[in-house]
Design an enzyme around this catalytic site. Structure first.
Site, PDB file in Angstrom:
ATOM      1  N   HIS B  56       0.831  -1.215   0.000  1.00  0.00           N
ATOM      2  CA  HIS B  56       0.000   0.000   0.000  1.00  0.00           C
ATOM      3  C   HIS B  56       0.865   1.264   0.000  1.00  0.00           C
ATOM      4  CE1 HIS B  56      -3.185  -2.784   0.805  1.00  0.00           C
ATOM      5  NE2 HIS B  56      -2.697  -3.111   1.986  1.00  0.00           N
ATOM      6  N   HIS B 218      -6.967  -4.762  -1.388  1.00  0.00           N
ATOM      7  CA  HIS B 218      -6.217  -5.984  -1.702  1.00  0.00           C
ATOM      8  C   HIS B 218      -6.808  -6.652  -2.935  1.00  0.00           C
ATOM      9  CE1 HIS B 218      -6.289  -5.302   2.672  1.00  0.00           C
ATOM     10  NE2 HIS B 218      -4.986  -5.446   2.539  1.00  0.00           N
TER      11      HIS B 218
END
Lengths: 331, 331
Positions: B56, B218
């Site tokens: 991330h 995700h």
């Protein structure tokens, strides 16, 4: 072509509006033009202007603000802005101290910025320019004669911008800008192409395991194509070419690991890890490192590596406060 | 899989090293761990810790520094860090004022952070936590029960970080963090997937003209798939869902148009252009806007939109100085 856009003919317009609406504290659009200037005009200093084709965001409008640019003049995607747009930018930000234009070395850009410069000079405005040409990959290319101006241009914006903000004269700002150009070298590699919205298809294609070594920021060909290699070997190829052009041994440098727009930070940090190891082994001292998307090629997956040799003045100017949408230094 | 990596089993290690080598002025790695803490430990304030799976970036290590986080604890890609790693982070940054952990709502993260909290508390360290859950797309998902914590988490880092830096007590920092959580909502859309290096293939596939509405960070499924629409219609879909959850009319908000890692700024600004127009029409006043890659999903092509309702204190804390690798406010 899968993109978050509305109309291929209106992408630049909506992008510019989207920038101004995002950052009203930094940016203002000059009415009837695509020119973006500082929200509050700064007088009593040399004005710094840059620009060129769109598609390299955050370059150039992302660098408009205190300590960097006074105006950015964007053209259509990968296409130089016209002389009248550049002249509009000059008119808006010109001061008694004069205007320095930072131009990347592409035939269209150089021609149009020089034409605007002549027009402004004929009106009695003091304008000079420098041409960035940091890309060591190829001597001539699809878009230019001589080396291409790429990510190293951002160092020119930062360092010349700080000099102008500190009250440097037009000659002094031009001199330090040229000093950055003389000491910065860059090379890039791509593993996936980008698509200009108006064209609708990728500017080039690569096989599943292929990379383009020495890629330009418009997808221009580099030195050659070969099979994709581990990140560290790619760094070695790029660094060898840069260090063959300038021997940075024993000097202090700034490093930029620049993403092409579609490359995740994860990979840029993996690349940087080896960059730093190699530079240390070669006795090149890293003063500052910048990792991120600074001079992109829309959504291209690739990166470029820039090294800039620094003296004490350049270090101070690199570290001077900057407050722009995409480049901030707290100082 | 085309990536700038060396060894799929060593990506996290090389990325972490690449970060620390890029930003020694901001980051230090705690020996024998993956924990990244401020280069100079700040005492006499509540310590703020966040973390979660890697992939991330710049979250979370990019937000370690003055005015934001004291430590980031990264796990493997898209996988929670273990309790012992989190505990190592707590040990390193804990102060007499206590520790607040900002945890994104995923089952693994919540379990491991809570376990570390209990271990620390049993040692007499004062630790509390908040759980971010800003994603309005789905109630439950592959990785979690309840709403997912996504890009709105960055606002928690900024505002709670400023409160801690200003000397707020552990209760006060927790209260303002929870206030951000209560007032921020996010939703995302993807048009191209990402590939976890260790897996070697995309986490999901989309047809040539398909988009995933309500995508998780995700790559978890959202509400549905449909044909890709013009950017403005996509913004309308996302905004409708956010505004159905919180009615922001008449309030001051911060806006984040967050890229998923592979989305060019060009498209994020096109999206923002319509976001701002719609908010204005709806009588929602935009106080600050942030456009860029803040909470990514490796090289996914997508975006998320976050709205945060602000009161006067939150505005001040949002604007307070911050000096981290990836989030800077000059103040």
């Amino acid at each position: 072509m899968k993109k978050f856009i509305n109309d291929v003919n209106n992408v630049e317009e909506e992008m510019i509006e989207g920038m101004v609406k995002a950052y009203p504290q930094y940016l203002k659009r000059v009415e009837g033009t695509n020119v973006l200037v500082r929200a509050e005009k700064k007088t009593n200093k040399v004005a710094l202007i840059s620009g060129g084709g769109s598609g390299h965001e955050p370059a150039h409008a992302g660098y408009v603000g205190r300590g960097m640019l006074d105006a950015a003049v964007p053209g259509p995607v990968f296409t130089s802005p016209t002389p009248d747009q550049i002249l509009a930018g000059i008119h808006e930000v010109a001061t008694e101290q004069g205007v320095l234009m930072v131009v990347k070395n592409y035939t269209g850009d150089v021609m149009n910025f020089e034409m605007a410069e002549e027009m402004a000079q004929s009106e009695g405005i003091s304008v000079k320019h420098v041409v960035t040409n940091d890309d060591v990959a190829v001597k001539n290319s699809s878009f230019t004669v001589g080396r291409r101006g790429v990510a190293g241009t951002v160092f020119v914006h930062k360092i010349a911008g700080a000099k102008a903000e500190a009250g440097g004269s037009l000659d002094e700002v031009q001199t330090i800008a040229q000093k950055v150009i003389d000491n910065v070298r860059t090379m890039g590699v791509a593993i996936n192409p980008c698509t200009v919205p108006a064209s609708g298809k990728p500017g080039f294609t690569l096989d599943e395991n292929e990379m383009e070594v020495g890629i330009g920021i418009h997808g221009e060909p580099g030195t050659h194509r070969e099979g994709i290699k581990p990140a560290n070997e790619i760094v070695d190829i790029v660094l060898d070419k840069i260090l063959a052009d300038i021997d940075y041994s024993g000097t202090d440098v700034a490093v930029m690991v620049n993403g092409s727009g579609g490359t995740p930070l994860m990979e840029l940090f993996v690349l940087n890890n080896h960059v730093q190891d190699v530079l240390q082994k070669k006795g090149i001292h890293v003063y500052r490192t910048f990792v991120g998307n600074y001079m992109t090629s829309i959504e291209m997956q690739g990166f470029s590596l820039s090294l800039l040799r620094l003296d004490d003045e350049m270090k101070k100017l690199l570290d001077a406060p900057a407050d722009t949408p995409s480049f901030k230094v707290l100082g």
